[in-house]
Design an enzyme around this catalytic site. Structure first.
Site, mmCIF file in Angstrom:
data_model
loop_
_atom_site.group_PDB
_atom_site.id
_atom_site.type_symbol
_atom_site.label_atom_id
_atom_site.label_comp_id
_atom_site.label_asym_id
_atom_site.label_seq_id
_atom_site.Cartn_x
_atom_site.Cartn_y
_atom_site.Cartn_z
ATOM 1 N N ASP A 148 -17.114 -54.403 3.649
ATOM 2 C CA ASP A 148 -18.101 -53.452 3.149
ATOM 3 C C ASP A 148 -18.735 -54.018 1.888
ATOM 4 O O ASP A 148 -18.148 -54.864 1.197
ATOM 5 C CB ASP A 148 -17.432 -52.108 2.844
ATOM 6 C CG ASP A 148 -17.068 -51.356 4.114
ATOM 7 O OD1 ASP A 148 -17.588 -51.725 5.188
ATOM 8 O OD2 ASP A 148 -16.265 -50.410 4.033
ATOM 9 N N ASP A 155 -19.091 -52.875 -0.979
ATOM 10 C CA ASP A 155 -18.423 -52.589 -2.248
ATOM 11 C C ASP A 155 -17.085 -53.307 -2.373
ATOM 12 O O ASP A 155 -16.342 -53.085 -3.322
ATOM 13 C CB ASP A 155 -18.210 -51.082 -2.395
ATOM 14 C CG ASP A 155 -17.317 -50.515 -1.303
ATOM 15 O OD1 ASP A 155 -17.443 -50.987 -0.158
ATOM 16 O OD2 ASP A 155 -16.514 -49.611 -1.579
ATOM 17 N N ASP A 181 -29.413 -52.318 6.314
ATOM 18 C CA ASP A 181 -29.989 -51.344 7.233
ATOM 19 C C ASP A 181 -31.108 -50.528 6.598
ATOM 20 O O ASP A 181 -31.802 -49.795 7.310
ATOM 21 C CB ASP A 181 -28.900 -50.404 7.756
ATOM 22 C CG ASP A 181 -28.505 -50.743 9.187
ATOM 23 O OD1 ASP A 181 -28.910 -51.808 9.682
ATOM 24 O OD2 ASP A 181 -27.791 -49.936 9.811
ATOM 25 N N ASP A 212 -14.518 -48.506 14.128
ATOM 26 C CA ASP A 212 -13.475 -49.491 13.864
ATOM 27 C C ASP A 212 -12.236 -49.252 14.723
ATOM 28 O O ASP A 212 -11.736 -50.169 15.391
ATOM 29 C CB ASP A 212 -13.109 -49.485 12.376
ATOM 30 C CG ASP A 212 -12.912 -48.081 11.828
ATOM 31 O OD1 ASP A 212 -12.980 -47.111 12.607
ATOM 32 O OD2 ASP A 212 -12.696 -47.940 10.609
#
Length: 955
Positions: free
Chosen positions: A436, A438, A234, A639
């Site tokens: 994600d 990470d 993004d 979510d």
């Protein structure tokens, strides 16, 4: 037995035919082409030559998870009672084992757990009745407020406890999955899987972590031609793209190395940080040399990643200087091939800055061939021998959606919807896994484990499979409860016995059609624990497209289903946007057959151009995206609400906890970042409560106890309003003389003892079946107190302002970049103090409780109150509050907090100073201790008698 789509009494006959075909070496199975399907109501049987040996020996080969936990017992969900005579013997001979097994808690734990819940509920009700009947006329406002708080605490406890009445555990059987889907020639008929990785800032989310995540996905043990990885950036920065390009190059070495030597984990950073490297491969003599070579290449790879930012800036300066640009002219950022970067430039300018840049879709690794491709033998140019290793790599795609001023890009939810459309055009796999940036794949079997729950018996009504979140880099004491295992291993596992766990943002495997607005083929919200409940809502909403829609040129083996109101789409075509190419992919994704090999072709320029078009900033205008389709907009916790929208349609979900852990991520161990993370979650929960997605008004297809769970997840921040009252007023009562409970009776103590005693016993039982430790339970309670007094309160205030003043709420991205010196101390960031307004309330509560206890001590020492035992209850509660805020106190002391004694010394110092000041400053406590007048002596006697009748107690 769940109702079959195929219907009728021929379900077993279809299985018998499938079993016969499988025994003959065929792969025909059901007419839908799915080896494990729900069309017959049971799992189809595949050939398993040595499975009988495994079953006879009682081994659990291929099963991963808590298979030997003494708290769980297997549940027999077979349909043997519905089979003809002798059928069970045939199934036993062919070893008709499901791809996962279901376990329930043993009765010795479950039955007392349920009984104690209702015992505590009754005791709490009697306790509240006693409190209502015994008013406090001296302080009615205090009495009314305390009653309201006790009502809320009891109600919130009930919301949290009721969904835990029937926890279950599911264990995937990977051996069965391999037998049914993997072929001898190295190919597989497993369905396609698209993995979405999202990042928004390569600075706050270290780019090396993102690269490790991508490498672990490329190296996962899943069919190469069925695995596609998409990275959503993004920020639109060239830094992210070039880091992915470097990752793609290094993957040509890392992925074959992992396959050759069965490396675990397959994130290189985590693997090379292991102190020991247990070997699981078959080339022991080569392993040491190969590992040394790959380690050297990885160190070079890290150096190139860390130098990318400097290299990009230097390249831009060189190209711009050669172009002779004058001052004031836009200064482009240049790619390595000499072309201008279309995204965000280093020197931002119009159409090339964050929030204002073109859409980009670049294929870094195209779709591989379907046949195995063995690597070259060892040579001078290639010192590693990959001659017996498949060196193909999965498809890797970089996506940066278009962003323009004036468009609401909807943060992560918008990025996920853009990825859904782009992947539909390029690969269109029937399943989607989101991670994600990470999080990396820690267990190479994780993708197969999740797929087990999508392909098993009655699994076509499963919308998503949620994995627990596990973290590394957390300090050994887990000071701020980052692991949160009470929620993941307790609450989510319990919900699996209802309609399924909620969606928690990452580590979730989706059925693609659920994001397209499809409804389940039938409703069975009862699950394995309440199967009859599903019959109340049984229905068939749509029929799946025929086989000819996924296999061009194939003759249909069954009559094609009739089209619905919108053809094969559940919503009007315009709801999906203006791309006809994308709309045409939807029916193919809705069919349960595995991703057809014929359809998996390399992405060409036309497909890439279409992918760019469906990620345009204006594409979603006047469509159903964000409301009826994809991830839901309107809250920062997209979510939870997305999973909720699936559940109210009747879809179910499943929980998959395996060991070694499926995915591992990075948690913010700094107190400030942790508080802001919880603030974002709690604010999003309240936003859902004050929206049209309020679970109070969900459809009747939502399981009753599932509704209770969603009400709990959207109202828990309100606890802050009452908890702050209860953590301050009792301490202030030592100063004011007005107390919550006046003149307690014997029954008061009995009710209170039962309420507290049953709570502790329930905690012990829950810790036992959830597999967590008592220390984790205590740590979770400590951080709950910290979060309630800070982040929850701030969330309530922010959402009230949003509802009243119609103002949007914005949040900064949680930083995962450590600011401490990790070379000297891996947990240095834990002791970095970053002051924030969220810390004010907990600090005040700590001071109030220390001062209140000190005043009580001073009054007893000064003779105002003559009995220590009379104040013991209140002082004990004050220290109970301080005990829960102890981790917070360590956090705000920074480096001094490394020594726990320092916290206690500061508390003791504040306590003593307050007590000494109270005793030695007469006007604070009046002239009573000097005996100035008989009236003051009488007041002293009354105060002493009043406190002697007071005891603090609440559930």
């Amino acid at each position: 037995m769940a109702p079959a789509v195929g219907g009728g009494g021929g379900g077993w006959r279809k299985n018998e035919v499938a079993a016969t075909e499988a025994a003959d070496g065929g792969r025909a199975g059901c007419v839908c082409g799915f080896p494990v399907c729900a069309c017959a109501g049971k799992a189809a049987v595949a050939s398993a030559t040595d499975m009988d040996i495994v079953a006879a020996s009682g081994a659990t080969a291929g099963q991963i998870g808590a298979v030997s936990d003494e708290s769980w017992v297997a549940v027999d969900l077979s349909d043997g009672d519905d089979l003809p005579a002798g059928a069970a013997d045939v199934q036993g001979a062919l070893d008709d084992r499901p791809v996962f097994r279901t376990e329930k808690i043993k009765g010795v734990l479950l039955h007392p757990y349920r009984v104690l819940i209702f015992v505590r509920l009754i005791a709490f009700t009697l306790f509240v009745i006693w409190r209502i009947e015994h008013k406090n006329p001296d302080a009615m406002w205090l009495w009314v407020t305390s009653i309201a708080g006790e009502f809320w605490f009891g109600f919130s406890w009930l919301l949290d406890q009721l969904p835990k009445l029937n926890p279950i555990n599911r264990v995937p059987d990977l051996a069965v999955l391999r037998r049914r889907f993997d072929h001898a020639d190295g190919t597989s008929s497993l369905p396609g899987l698209d993995v979405f990785v999202t990042t928004a800032d390569p600075i706050k989310e270290p780019i090396l972590s993102t690269a490790n995540s991508i490498l672990s996905i490329l190296a996962a043990d899943y069919p190469v031609d069925r695995n596609t990885c998409y990275l959503s950036d993004d920020s639109g920065m060239l830094l992210t793209y070039e880091a992915m390009a470097e990752s793609a190059k290094f993957a040509t070495l890392w992925v074959p190395f992992c396959r050759k030597h069965a490396i675990e984990p397959r994130g290189p950073e985590s693997y090379f940080e292991l102190k020991s490297h247990p070997y699981m491969g078959r080339a022991q003599e080569e392993f040491v040399n190969d590992r040394r070579r790959v380690r050297k290449e990885y160190d070079d790879f890290k150096a190139r990643i860390n130098a990318l930012d400097h290299d990009i800036r230097q390249r831009a300066d060189s190209y711009n200087a050669a172009a002779g640009l004058s001052d004031g002219e836009p200064r482009p950022t240049w790619m390595a091939d000499g072309s201008q970067w279309e995204g965000t430039w280093v020197d931002a300018s119009e159409n090339h800055r964050k929030g204002d840049h073109a859409g980009i879709v670049l294929v870094l690794l195209n779709h591989p061939s379907h046949a195995r491709q063995l690597g070259p033998p060892a040579s001078a140019e290639n010192p590693l021998d990959f001659s017996g290793v498949d060196v193909r790599l999965p498809m890797l795609v970089y996506v940066s959606r278009e962003k323009r001023p004036g468009h609401n890009h909807q943060k992560k939810a918008g990025a996920m919807n853009a990825l859904t459309r782009a992947s539909g055009v390029l690969s269109n796999s029937p399943f989607i896994l989101n991670l994600d940036c990470d999080h990396y794949i820690n267990n190479s079997q994780a993708l197969r484990a999740g797929i087990c729950f999508m392909l098993g018996r009655d699994s076509d009504t499963v919308a998503f499979v949620q994995f627990p979140q596990r973290f590394e880099g957390v300090d050994p004491t887990d000071l701020y409860a980052n692991h949160n295992r009470i929620f993941f291993d307790g609450t989510l596992r319990a919900l699996d016995g209802l309609q399924g766990p909620i969606y928690v943002g990452t580590g979730c495997l989706f059925r693609r059609i659920t994001l397209y607005g499809f409804e389940p083929p039938r409703i069975n919200v009862g699950g394995p624990c309440f199967p009859r409940l599903g019959g109340l809502f049984a229905k068939n909403k749509y029929q799946k497209p025929g086989l000819e829609m996924t296999k061009p040129g194939a003759m249909p083996v069954a009559p094609a289903p009739a089209k619905g109101k919108h053809g094969f789409l559940p919503l009007p075509k315009k709801a999906y946007g203006k791309s006809d190419a994308f709309a045409d992919t939807i029916p193919r994704a809705s069919h349960p057959s595995p991703y057809a090999a014929e359809a998996a072709v390399a992405a060409d320029e036309a497909a890439i151009a279409e992918a760019v078009m469906v990620t345009a900033a204006a594409y979603e205008k006047k469509t159903g995206w964000g409301s009826d389709l994809g991830w839901v907009y309107g809250t920062v916790t997209e979510d939870v609400v997305t999973g909720y929208r699936m559940h109210i349609k009747g879809w179910r979900s499943r929980y998959c906890s395996i060991y070694p852990h499926a995915f591992i991520g990075t948690a913010p161990i700094n107190l400030t970042e942790r508080l802001f993370q919880v603030l974002r979650w709690s604010t999003g929960s309240l936003e859902i409560f004050f929206s049209r997605n309020n679970p109070l008004f969900g459809s009747t297809f939502l399981h009753p106890l599932q509704r209770v769970a969603y009400i709990n997840i959207t109202t828990y921040p309100f606890t802050a309003l009452f908890l702050i009252f209860y953590t301050t007023v009792p301490a202030l009562s030592f100063v004011t003389g007005h107390f919550i409970v006046q003149r307690p009776t014997t029954m008061f103590y009995v009710y209170l003892a039962i309420v507290l005693g049953t709570l502790l016993i329930l905690a012990v039982l829950e810790v036992k079946w959830a597999g967590v430790t008592v220390f984790e339970w205590f740590r979770n309670g400590q951080f709950w107190m910290t979060a309630s007094c800070s982040a929850y309160l701030a969330a309530v205030l922010q959402v009230v302002c949003k509802v009243v003043f119609r103002r949007d709420i914005s949040f900064k991205l949680t930083s995962k970049l450590p600011s401490g010196d990790e070379k000297k101390d891996p947990y240095a960031d834990l002791y970095v103090v970053r002051w924030t307004w969220l810390m004010i309330t907990p600090i005040i509560i700590i001071l109030v409780n220390i001062i209140g206890s000190a005043v009580a001590f001073a009054k007893v020492l000064d003779g105002e109150w003559t009995h220590w035992l009379k104040v013991a209850g209140g002082v004990f509660f004050n220290f109970w509050v301080l005990f829960h805020l102890y981790p917070f106190a360590k956090g705000i002391l920074g480096k001094h907090g490394k020594t726990p004694v320092v916290v206690l010394v500061w508390w003791a110092f504040t306590f003593v100073i307050t007590a000494v000041l109270y005793i030695n400053i007469p006007h604070i406590h009046g002239p009573a201790r000097h005996g100035a007048s008989s009236s003051s002596h009488g007041q002293h006697t009354h105060s002493s008698k009043k406190l002697g009748d007071v005891f603090y107690g609440w559930p």
